[in-house]
Design a protein around this motif. Sequence first.
Motif, PDB file in Angstrom:
ATOM      1  N   VAL A   1       0.822  -1.209   0.000  1.00 13.47           N
ATOM      2  CA  VAL A   1       0.000   0.000   0.000  1.00 13.47           C
ATOM      3  C   VAL A   1       0.856   1.259   0.000  1.00 13.47           C
ATOM      4  O   VAL A   1       0.562   2.231  -0.703  1.00 13.47           O
ATOM      5  CB  VAL A   1      -0.964  -0.008   1.201  1.00 13.47           C
ATOM      6  CG1 VAL A   1      -1.697   1.332   1.315  1.00 13.47           C
ATOM      7  CG2 VAL A   1      -1.959  -1.146   1.071  1.00 13.47           C
ATOM      8  N   ASP A   2       1.942   1.269   0.794  1.00 16.70           N
ATOM      9  CA  ASP A   2       2.769   2.474   0.900  1.00 16.70           C
ATOM     10  C   ASP A   2       3.597   2.733  -0.359  1.00 16.70           C
ATOM     11  O   ASP A   2       3.770   3.880  -0.766  1.00 16.70           O
ATOM     12  CB  ASP A   2       3.695   2.366   2.115  1.00 16.70           C
ATOM     13  CG  ASP A   2       2.923   2.370   3.424  1.00 16.70           C
ATOM     14  OD1 ASP A   2       1.788   2.893   3.420  1.00 16.70           O
ATOM     15  OD2 ASP A   2       3.436   1.843   4.426  1.00 16.70           O
ATOM     16  N   GLU A   3       4.099   1.677  -0.976  1.00 17.58           N
ATOM     17  CA  GLU A   3       4.904   1.815  -2.196  1.00 17.58           C
ATOM     18  C   GLU A   3       4.420   0.785  -3.212  1.00 17.58           C
ATOM     19  O   GLU A   3       5.044  -0.259  -3.400  1.00 17.58           O
ATOM     20  CB  GLU A   3       6.391   1.608  -1.895  1.00 17.58           C
ATOM     21  CG  GLU A   3       6.965   2.630  -0.937  1.00 17.58           C
ATOM     22  CD  GLU A   3       8.436   2.344  -0.635  1.00 17.58           C
ATOM     23  OE1 GLU A   3       9.027   1.494  -1.342  1.00 17.58           O
ATOM     24  OE2 GLU A   3       8.970   2.954   0.299  1.00 17.58           O
ATOM     25  N   PRO A   4       3.316   1.053  -3.888  1.00 14.44           N
ATOM     26  CA  PRO A   4       2.703   0.043  -4.767  1.00 14.44           C
ATOM     27  C   PRO A   4       3.641  -0.394  -5.907  1.00 14.44           C
ATOM     28  O   PRO A   4       4.257   0.434  -6.575  1.00 14.44           O
ATOM     29  CB  PRO A   4       1.472   0.764  -5.325  1.00 14.44           C
ATOM     30  CG  PRO A   4       1.192   1.859  -4.352  1.00 14.44           C
ATOM     31  CD  PRO A   4       2.520   2.301  -3.840  1.00 14.44           C
ATOM     32  N   LYS A   5       3.746  -1.697  -6.093  1.00 19.66           N
ATOM     33  CA  LYS A   5       4.568  -2.271  -7.153  1.00 19.66           C
ATOM     34  C   LYS A   5       3.767  -3.171  -8.088  1.00 19.66           C
ATOM     35  O   LYS A   5       4.276  -3.595  -9.123  1.00 19.66           O
ATOM     36  CB  LYS A   5       5.730  -3.077  -6.546  1.00 19.66           C
ATOM     37  CG  LYS A   5       6.691  -2.222  -5.740  1.00 19.66           C
ATOM     38  CD  LYS A   5       7.797  -3.068  -5.124  1.00 19.66           C
ATOM     39  CE  LYS A   5       8.737  -2.189  -4.293  1.00 19.66           C
ATOM     40  NZ  LYS A   5       9.784  -3.005  -3.608  1.00 19.66           N
ATOM     41  N   ILE A   6       2.535  -3.480  -7.706  1.00 20.39           N
ATOM     42  CA  ILE A   6       1.691  -4.297  -8.563  1.00 20.39           C
ATOM     43  C   ILE A   6       0.230  -3.962  -8.311  1.00 20.39           C
ATOM     44  O   ILE A   6      -0.183  -3.756  -7.165  1.00 20.39           O
ATOM     45  CB  ILE A   6       1.939  -5.809  -8.337  1.00 20.39           C
ATOM     46  CG1 ILE A   6       1.127  -6.640  -9.340  1.00 20.39           C
ATOM     47  CG2 ILE A   6       1.642  -6.218  -6.907  1.00 20.39           C
ATOM     48  CD1 ILE A   6       1.469  -8.120  -9.334  1.00 20.39           C
ATOM     49  N   ALA A   7      -0.522  -3.854  -9.398  1.00 26.74           N
ATOM     50  CA  ALA A   7      -1.978  -3.684  -9.342  1.00 26.74           C
ATOM     51  C   ALA A   7      -2.581  -4.810 -10.179  1.00 26.74           C
ATOM     52  O   ALA A   7      -2.134  -5.071 -11.293  1.00 26.74           O
ATOM     53  CB  ALA A   7      -2.397  -2.323  -9.895  1.00 26.74           C
ATOM     54  N   VAL A   8      -3.581  -5.482  -9.619  1.00 31.68           N
ATOM     55  CA  VAL A   8      -4.125  -6.686 -10.242  1.00 31.68           C
ATOM     56  C   VAL A   8      -5.641  -6.585 -10.369  1.00 31.68           C
ATOM     57  O   VAL A   8      -6.311  -6.077  -9.470  1.00 31.68           O
ATOM     58  CB  VAL A   8      -3.777  -7.945  -9.417  1.00 31.68           C
ATOM     59  CG1 VAL A   8      -4.253  -9.209 -10.134  1.00 31.68           C
ATOM     60  CG2 VAL A   8      -2.300  -8.027  -9.131  1.00 31.68           C
TER      61      VAL A   8
END
Length: 640
Positions: A577-584
């Motif tokens: 949540v703080d540093e998003p690296k993937i959205a699915v």
Amino acid sequence: MRLHRNPVKDPQRELYIYRVRMLLAVVLVVLLTGLLGARLYYLQVVQHEVYSTRSDKNRVRVEPLPPSRGLIYDRNGELLAENLPTYNLMLVRERVDNLDETLGLLVDLLALPEDEVESLRARSRQRQRSYQPALLINDLSESQIALLAVNRYRLPGVEVEAQFLRHYPDSEIMSHVLGYVGRINTQELERIDSGNYAGTHYIGKTGVELSYEDELHGKAGIRKVEANARGRVLRELEREDSVSGKDLKLSIDKPLQQLAFDLLDGRRGAIVAIDPRNGQILALASVPGFDTNQFVTGINVKDYRALQQDVDLPLFNRAIRGSYPAGSTIKPFMLIAGLASGVITPETTIYDPGYYQLPNDDRRYRNWLRWGHGRVDMERSLAVSNNTYYYSLAHDVGIDRISEHLSKFGFGQRNAADVAGEGSALLPSREWKRQRFNQSWYPGETLSVGIGQGYLQVTPLQLATATAVLANRGHWVKPRLALEIGGDPLPEVLPETLDDITLPNDEWWDRVFSGMKKVLSGREGTARRSGVGLEYAMAGKSGTAQVFSLGQNERYNASQIRERLRDHALFMAFAPVDEPKIAVSVIVENAGGGSSHAAGLARAMSDFWLLERNAGGQPAGSQAEKDPDAEAAALSEGAL
């Protein structure tokens, strides 16, 4: 008896006649000689270039040198599309005396099946440039090559040519991403540069092969050769080498793409994963897939008809063209619309008796939990997926502002930079309905949109893109597939990217994220079972999309409904949540509740990407909220 005397000869007259005849003969000879000389002058001087060219054509011919098609790699350099050497049967119509006789001989020699004979004849008559070979049969076997070599003297104008053939090592899992190349058809011949495609028989039809056709194709070359009367090449006179197509490096991660296919396990559906930091598409899976290699060489009628008639639609790219009701996955975006419009604040609460009623309307719009959730605030409305809260919110915001704010997240439009065939789905509005149905918009339709039903439709790619923008706190990143072309990286910021989304108070993003985290880790979270043991903070939202509408007092019972009429399962999430690296985004057709049938798939994708592919263990600052009772908690199957 009377004797006749011969008249006396007139030498002068005879001499005159002789001279006249001689003069006429000389004039005629001179005239004919002049005409012959003039004709020789015309042929040798005036028409020198023409007949010199014709003469050269008898002994010198120009042959195209097709370029080698560029290769395609995933983000880690793993080969996704390659070129394999093959031998093809070519035909130059201008060198064939009797086309039908030649084709008949080929059919007999190669013992071609009946279903291939008609296509062979069609290819032989396909429009081509003069003296350009037409592709009759590709990927010849060794026995076929031997037969053609022995009977070459009987087949003028027919040649065996070595070329490269496109091949996809992972054709099924990459079928909808890469697409495929196929034979150039008549319509394509009319729009392409015929000179640059001389000697080339294949062109990108779908997917990446279509999007980057110009870059992958390259530039054709030529060579001039001298040949004897039988067409055999004696020597090369001149050469201009072809320029190979550029190699393409994609953002797709092959192991993550494979995982998406394995997770769906043959069920109809799609999974899309995006890196929110840059819009790179990490996985774009549509199941079922199909063998794209069949289309390269020309799929037969039987196999193509089987694909077309398959009820699971393997040729349909669900990830980019499938239009589905968003279900409750739309609720985080509805909260942003309500906050931006000033209709609610993070402290806004409602009392839910299990239904919502419009003013002066007896109809009850029910919550999925029949007896209601009681007092519900903004964060709890996400955690328990309370419908009543969003009925009220949708009514207060109104369809005009809903359409305006949802469009800022990319709903209802094509957003990707280089995804061929992307669909726009549907973001309804008052104007849309008037144009489409010539009808007014009704308040009850606004309530349906508020919970992701009604006219609202989204694609899995749209949902993943909107989730990435949400994870970025409104910062827009345009989805893309290509990372490098010919070794040169693409620019970080792509043209025509939508404007960033701003809120009056930046802390409101955190409040929405807090509610989404509770979906997975909160005591009442609809997907809390999928959040057990999380090693990082994950924000998500489940969705259950109705395929058909129930009556006001009817209850959904999956066991009494045909499988293809059951609800679709959806889930959207991003992490950390703080540093998003993937959205699915996940859609499993007719699977039932999104919490139970889609959330676990999104969790598995995130785990693999954050904890395995990015070998750094637990991402920094990603400690998840832990609910000690979550593992034992019973999941509500009907939760949206």
